[in-house]
Design a protein around this motif. Structure first.
Motif, PDB file in Angstrom:
ATOM      1  N   PRO A   1     -31.590   3.140 -28.157  1.00  0.00           N
ATOM      2  CA  PRO A   1     -33.022   3.462 -28.232  1.00  0.00           C
ATOM      3  C   PRO A   1     -33.365   4.718 -27.424  1.00  0.00           C
ATOM      4  CG  PRO A   1     -32.722   1.123 -27.921  1.00  0.00           C
ATOM      5  CD  PRO A   1     -31.360   1.741 -27.781  1.00  0.00           C
ATOM      6  N   ILE A   2     -34.463   5.346 -27.825  1.00  0.00           N
ATOM      7  CA  ILE A   2     -34.879   6.587 -27.186  1.00  0.00           C
ATOM      8  C   ILE A   2     -35.153   6.338 -25.708  1.00  0.00           C
ATOM      9  CG2 ILE A   2     -36.705   8.343 -27.107  1.00  0.00           C
ATOM     10  CD1 ILE A   2     -37.022   7.938 -30.121  1.00  0.00           C
ATOM     11  N   GLY A   3     -34.572   7.198 -24.888  1.00  0.00           N
ATOM     12  CA  GLY A   3     -34.784   7.133 -23.451  1.00  0.00           C
ATOM     13  C   GLY A   3     -34.240   8.398 -22.833  1.00  0.00           C
ATOM     14  N   SER A   4     -34.507   8.587 -21.574  1.00  0.00           N
ATOM     15  CA  SER A   4     -34.062   9.796 -20.880  1.00  0.00           C
ATOM     16  C   SER A   4     -32.722   9.536 -20.206  1.00  0.00           C
ATOM     17  CB  SER A   4     -35.107  10.212 -19.842  1.00  0.00           C
ATOM     18  OG  SER A   4     -34.635  11.280 -19.053  1.00  0.00           O
ATOM     19  N   TYR A   5     -31.704  10.323 -20.549  1.00  0.00           N
ATOM     20  CA  TYR A   5     -30.362  10.163 -20.001  1.00  0.00           C
ATOM     21  C   TYR A   5     -29.926  11.470 -19.335  1.00  0.00           C
ATOM     22  CZ  TYR A   5     -30.456   6.047 -22.963  1.00  0.00           C
ATOM     23  OH  TYR A   5     -30.805   4.851 -23.550  1.00  0.00           O
ATOM     24  N   PRO A   6     -29.248  11.414 -18.218  1.00  0.00           N
ATOM     25  CA  PRO A   6     -28.835  12.634 -17.509  1.00  0.00           C
ATOM     26  C   PRO A   6     -27.740  13.358 -18.284  1.00  0.00           C
ATOM     27  CG  PRO A   6     -27.891  10.711 -16.452  1.00  0.00           C
ATOM     28  CD  PRO A   6     -28.841  10.187 -17.500  1.00  0.00           C
ATOM     29  N   ARG A   7     -27.674  14.653 -18.089  1.00  0.00           N
ATOM     30  CA  ARG A   7     -26.636  15.451 -18.731  1.00  0.00           C
ATOM     31  C   ARG A   7     -25.286  15.148 -18.083  1.00  0.00           C
ATOM     32  NH1 ARG A   7     -25.175  20.345 -16.946  1.00  0.00           N
ATOM     33  NH2 ARG A   7     -27.199  20.623 -15.916  1.00  0.00           N
ATOM     34  N   PRO A   8     -24.273  14.833 -18.894  1.00  0.00           N
ATOM     35  CA  PRO A   8     -22.943  14.559 -18.335  1.00  0.00           C
ATOM     36  C   PRO A   8     -22.391  15.762 -17.574  1.00  0.00           C
ATOM     37  CG  PRO A   8     -23.095  13.816 -20.613  1.00  0.00           C
ATOM     38  CD  PRO A   8     -24.320  14.620 -20.345  1.00  0.00           C
ATOM     39  N   ASP A   9     -21.581  15.481 -16.588  1.00  0.00           N
ATOM     40  CA  ASP A   9     -21.041  16.561 -15.752  1.00  0.00           C
ATOM     41  C   ASP A   9     -20.193  17.537 -16.554  1.00  0.00           C
ATOM     42  OD1 ASP A   9     -22.272  15.452 -13.568  1.00  0.00           O
ATOM     43  OD2 ASP A   9     -20.488  14.337 -12.905  1.00  0.00           O
ATOM     44  N   GLN A  10     -19.507  17.045 -17.586  1.00  0.00           N
ATOM     45  CA  GLN A  10     -18.610  17.918 -18.350  1.00  0.00           C
ATOM     46  C   GLN A  10     -19.344  18.849 -19.311  1.00  0.00           C
ATOM     47  OE1 GLN A  10     -18.918  14.674 -18.683  1.00  0.00           O
ATOM     48  NE2 GLN A  10     -18.648  13.971 -20.817  1.00  0.00           N
ATOM     49  N   ILE A  11     -20.663  18.664 -19.467  1.00  0.00           N
ATOM     50  CA  ILE A  11     -21.457  19.531 -20.351  1.00  0.00           C
ATOM     51  C   ILE A  11     -22.309  20.452 -19.481  1.00  0.00           C
ATOM     52  CG2 ILE A  11     -23.302  19.610 -22.083  1.00  0.00           C
ATOM     53  CD1 ILE A  11     -22.292  16.978 -23.188  1.00  0.00           C
ATOM     54  N   GLY A  12     -22.093  21.735 -19.631  1.00  0.00           N
ATOM     55  CA  GLY A  12     -22.842  22.706 -18.835  1.00  0.00           C
ATOM     56  C   GLY A  12     -24.279  22.845 -19.328  1.00  0.00           C
ATOM     57  N   ARG A  13     -25.113  23.411 -18.473  1.00  0.00           N
ATOM     58  CA  ARG A  13     -26.525  23.638 -18.838  1.00  0.00           C
ATOM     59  C   ARG A  13     -26.583  24.601 -20.025  1.00  0.00           C
ATOM     60  NH1 ARG A  13     -31.377  26.620 -16.918  1.00  0.00           N
ATOM     61  NH2 ARG A  13     -33.056  25.094 -16.576  1.00  0.00           N
ATOM     62  N   TYR A  14     -27.329  24.242 -21.056  1.00  0.00           N
ATOM     63  CA  TYR A  14     -27.383  25.049 -22.273  1.00  0.00           C
ATOM     64  C   TYR A  14     -28.044  26.410 -22.003  1.00  0.00           C
ATOM     65  CZ  TYR A  14     -26.527  20.725 -24.963  1.00  0.00           C
ATOM     66  OH  TYR A  14     -26.016  19.562 -25.495  1.00  0.00           O
ATOM     67  N   THR A  15     -27.603  27.376 -22.784  1.00  0.00           N
ATOM     68  CA  THR A  15     -28.272  28.681 -22.812  1.00  0.00           C
ATOM     69  C   THR A  15     -28.757  28.933 -24.233  1.00  0.00           C
ATOM     70  OG1 THR A  15     -26.289  29.954 -23.375  1.00  0.00           O
ATOM     71  CG2 THR A  15     -26.721  29.548 -21.029  1.00  0.00           C
TER      72      THR A  15
END
Length: 441
Positions: A63-77
């Motif tokens: 279900p829709i919810g707020s999940y943190p960005r995994p460490d292995q995925i860098g901040r998007y540009t």
């Protein structure tokens, strides 16, 4: 692009919509991460635009919810997002990227803003593991979901959207030419020349009025409008006789009973040489039976400068008190007909010259715009609170002839805006142009 406040409201949604899709965090370094992002972007672009909120689902589509960005995925540009999408999208689309913090979880999310207004359907140029298929078009469907269009109605909706966008793009380009090449964009010397000629012509008209009684109708006591034109970059007529010949030829086409730069070949109201210009004054007091409606004054110079001042038709009708009204459609007729006349004249000077236009309406304060002479309906009369409105622009003769509505719409906008934002649409202008063009005298 949506405002930041609009994007923040997406966090409050409990479900996806046709214009909003929620995705889990995607690794844009691998096809399995790029493909679902591209498919969603293609579908939203074909839908007319929308947003993709990343990080609002877990990988297993919980279900829709707020999940943190995994460490292995860098901040998007923005570059990485567009590179991922455009590995698949044909033609390419440029998306905006916004990073926002969820108000409850404190997690930062990436929001991809997908543009609409595509003039052709966006398709997938390649496929990846069944997630997205090559040479397929995707749209948003109820569910919501991103799938191919299968029914005739789904294809019709998509193609209609593209046709409208293409048409709007074309019209906007034309308006850009008309509006972007405003009088202010001319060389200062050209601006000065047109304004100098306008002032000199107005002074000449006032000089003719001086001996007349204060209540003489030729003074246009309730108001008037003046039009000035400069045909740019052309060789001047060889002399005043040649110029008069051009004026007569341009006047051979008459679209209304009393057109612009009227040529009445008799004294005392016919055209006469005055110094380096031709002048005509239908309001000459020696003319028997004259009335305020037909007291036009105009001047023309061999180098393509023109000036005319006229009364308002609305001040000479039983439908309204003098000085009280401006009709909803009369400005379209009068200015439109004059522009066509000047375009024909310009063609006699050169193949397709540019024309600078300056129009000024005076005596407007307290007048109301109303539907006096037409079947059109106004829910209420629109009052004007300023006395003078100035309009200006520039267009080629061919643009005026072929796209008159696109020239008139931005040119007349300041006048209609002054009357409490009275309605002025492309369809209204086009319909009125068609009427007077088919009403030749």
């Amino acid at each position: 692009m949506a405002t930041i406040e609009d994007l923040k409201k997406l966090f409050q949604l409990q479900n996806e919509t046709l214009a909003t899709e929620f995705k889990s965090w995607l690794d844009l370094n691998i096809p399995a991460g790029r493909a679902p992002l591209a498919k969603a972007a293609i579908a939203l672009a074909n839908h007319g635009g929308g947003t993709i909120v990343i990080g609002m689902r877990e990988a297993n589509n919980a279900p829709i919810g707020s999940y943190p960005r995994p460490d292995q995925i860098g901040r998007y540009t923005a570059d990485a997002v567009n590179a991922a999408i455009n590995k698949y999208a044909d033609p390419n689309i440029h998306c905006d990227l916004v990073h926002l913090t969820h108000p409850t979880s404190g997690n930062e999310h990436a929001i991809v803003v997908v543009p609409g207004g595509q003039i052709v359907p966006i398709m997938a140029a390649k496929g990846t593991d069944g997630e997205i298929l090559a040479q397929k078009v995707y749209i948003r469907k109820p569910g919501p979901k991103s799938e191919e269009p299968f029914t005739a109605e789904e294809w019709r909706t998509l193609l209609d959207r593209c046709v409208r966008a293409n048409r709007d793009s074309l019209l906007e380009a034309i308006r850009g030419i008309v509006q972007g090449r405003s009088l202010d964009s001319l060389a200062q010397a050209q601006i000065d020349e047109l304004l100098k000629f306008t002032d000199a012509s107005r002074d000449s008209w006032n000089t003719r009025l001086e001996p007349l009684p204060k209540d003489d109708p030729a003074r246009f006591p309730f108001g008037h409008y003046e039009q000035s034109f400069q045909i740019l970059g052309v060789r001047p007529a060889s002399d005043l006789r040649s110029l008069l010949g051009n004026l007569r030829k341009a006047a051979e086409i008459r679209l209304t009973g009393w057109g612009p730069f009227v040529l009445l070949e008799r004294k005392p109201i016919g055209p006469v040489p005055v110094g380096d210009v031709i002048e005509a004054w239908v309001g000459d007091p020696r003319e028997r039976g004259r009335d305020g409606r037909h007291c036009d004054y105009w001047r023309a110079r061999p180098d393509g400068l023109l000036y005319e001042i006229r009364s308002y038709d609305e001040d000479f009708t039983e439908k309204a008190e003098p000085g009280s009204s401006i009709d909803l459609t009369i400005p379209i007729w009068r200015i439109g007909e004059t522009l066509l006349y000047v375009a024909r004249l310009a063609r006699l000077f050169g193949e397709d010259p540019e024309i600078a236009v300056r129009i000024q309406y005076d005596g407007l304060k307290g007048r109301r715009m109303a539907a006096l002479f037409d079947w059109r309906y106004l829910s209420y009369d629109r009052e004007c609170f300023v006395d003078t409105v100035k309009m200006q622009g520039q267009a080629r003769a061919s643009t005026i002839e072929d796209n008159l509505a696109e020239v008139l719409l931005p040119l007349l906008k300041p006048l209609y805006d002054a009357f409490d934002f009275a309605p002025l649409s492309e369809s209204m202008v086009s319909e009125e142009i068609a009427k007077f063009r088919n009403n030749r005298y």
